[in-house]
Design an enzyme around this catalytic site. Sequence first.
Site, PDB file in Angstrom:
ATOM      1  N   ASP A   1      29.734  26.856  41.151  1.00 29.99           N
ATOM      2  CA  ASP A   1      30.613  26.638  40.002  1.00 29.99           C
ATOM      3  C   ASP A   1      30.024  25.682  38.968  1.00 29.99           C
ATOM      4  OD1 ASP A   1      30.777  24.190  41.322  1.00 29.99           O
ATOM      5  OD2 ASP A   1      32.727  24.624  42.204  1.00 29.99           O
TER       6      ASP A   1
ATOM      7  N   GLU B   1      30.388  32.746  46.587  1.00 33.04           N
ATOM      8  CA  GLU B   1      31.342  31.638  46.664  1.00 33.04           C
ATOM      9  C   GLU B   1      32.401  31.792  45.583  1.00 33.04           C
ATOM     10  OE1 GLU B   1      30.264  27.269  48.047  1.00 33.04           O
ATOM     11  OE2 GLU B   1      30.573  27.290  45.879  1.00 33.04           O
TER      12      GLU B   1
ATOM     13  N   GLU C   1      34.328  22.320  36.804  1.00 34.97           N
ATOM     14  CA  GLU C   1      33.939  23.332  37.797  1.00 34.97           C
ATOM     15  C   GLU C   1      34.993  24.428  37.927  1.00 34.97           C
ATOM     16  OE1 GLU C   1      32.149  19.352  38.965  1.00 34.97           O
ATOM     17  OE2 GLU C   1      34.141  20.093  38.401  1.00 34.97           O
TER      18      GLU C   1
ATOM     19  N   HIS D   1      29.534  12.278  43.268  1.00 39.16           N
ATOM     20  CA  HIS D   1      28.790  12.821  42.132  1.00 39.16           C
ATOM     21  C   HIS D   1      29.644  13.640  41.173  1.00 39.16           C
ATOM     22  CE1 HIS D   1      28.924  16.460  44.629  1.00 39.16           C
ATOM     23  NE2 HIS D   1      28.756  17.115  43.505  1.00 39.16           N
TER      24      HIS D   1
ATOM     25  N   ARG E   1      31.977  14.972  38.309  1.00 41.72           N
ATOM     26  CA  ARG E   1      32.215  14.488  36.952  1.00 41.72           C
ATOM     27  C   ARG E   1      33.622  13.910  36.812  1.00 41.72           C
ATOM     28  NH1 ARG E   1      29.456  15.401  32.231  1.00 41.72           N
ATOM     29  NH2 ARG E   1      28.113  16.890  33.312  1.00 41.72           N
TER      30      ARG E   1
ATOM     31  N   HIS F   1      23.139   9.740  44.011  1.00 36.94           N
ATOM     32  CA  HIS F   1      22.753  10.725  42.998  1.00 36.94           C
ATOM     33  C   HIS F   1      22.258   9.966  41.758  1.00 36.94           C
ATOM     34  CE1 HIS F   1      23.266  13.815  39.907  1.00 36.94           C
ATOM     35  NE2 HIS F   1      23.483  14.708  40.853  1.00 36.94           N
TER      36      HIS F   1
END
Length: 453
Positions: A98, A120, A132, A207, A209, A238
């Site tokens: 995604d 997925e 996403e 990680h 957003r 990350h």
Amino acid sequence: MKGKIVIITGTRPEIIKMAPIIHCFREVENLDLYLVHTGQHTDWNMSRVFIEEFELPEPYAYLNINTETQIKQIANILIGLEPILDEIAPDAVMAVGDTNSVLSAAIAANKIGIPFIHVEAGLRSFDMTMPEEVNRIIADHISSLNFPPTNRAASNLLMEGYPHEDIYVVGNPVIDSLIRMKDKAERSGILEDIEASKKPIITVTVHRRENLSRKERMMGIVDGIISLDLGTVVWPVHPHTLSILEKYGLLDKLKEKDNIIMTEPLGYIDFIGLMMRSSVIVTDSGGIQEESTFLGIPCVVVRNNTERPEALETGLSVLAGTDPKRIKYEVIRMSKIGVRPIVENNPFGDGKASIRIVDITLSYLRKGFSQRCETFQEHGPIYAALIANEMLSGRRISEVESTYGVKVISLFKKDGLIDLVRDMREIRQGEMLLVSGERSKISRLLESGSHKV
């Protein structure tokens, strides 16, 4: 059969999930496979080390995009993909997940007129503030073939009007990769390498957003992590997360704690090795929710929702949000559960997803991809919700599916709670079933005495 397929990846999770699919495709004769990497994860440890660990071929093309804004990132990927797809002229384009790379791959293929295959598919958090969520919805609905990992993901697609004949529940290839690399991970010396001697181990990753873009959320997560004094906290950071921690003035707070070890991003084998040695995992990752469920390791999700509710239903995963007190409470509570792998009926698959994906894709290459119908009422997906009566009571799901030629997508108990769809699960009177299939077959099922909702 002679065919060409382009596989597009851009991030660490995409490489992990595509690896077993790539290996399966490479065993097919007369099939040319092209791997294109967008460079969405530009750091070496976030991309190329995984290509090496999984023994994947060098990418045919590497776009090396390097932008901070999402709009520029998507635009640059689209601009970079167009000449590559024109040059290769593949029979299909495939991507998993995604991310912006997946969204761009779907749009580019659609605009050029190449069938897009989404691995997925169907995952939903039902939170449109998540980038996403937008990406996966768009990718699903402009694809020619969707591979949802679970029955619930398939039901999401059906409810949104996606044609049932191009939906195949296959499991998630992340489990294929985990099984393939598990032995190597067990031999990893990661704890010795990072000098994590005090037990238990709590692994942390952040990680998303939705967390990184909000200072108050990151403050809550960091305060929650700092409050943990159960053992050693190991946080592979990350690169973008590291810059955010510095930006918000949170990095020094973490470094002051003796029991917190912050490392650079780890390779796949070492990271799985770290997870396997952990008593609990704190994360906002979707893939780690799947991996931890398979490994049987309790997982505290620092988000308010998840597109993987199946993990919550196992009892091995819990949503904690970003309140520091709630995070500490859930970590303590979940750490007492202990490791208990789900050997049978793992909700995310049995390790054979990649084989199914390749076999079905090859069948589509041979017969051709169907054209999308214009009239929903006449040609749309056929599904129905049924209340089981005495005629279905006591019959196994596999028996009902084979007898009536339908697919049971979801099963709700009489108290309204959803239950896992298992072949050997017996249906009880009064339970609700969401089924999919041809109209005539569903009508036959209704005629058996079931009550339509």
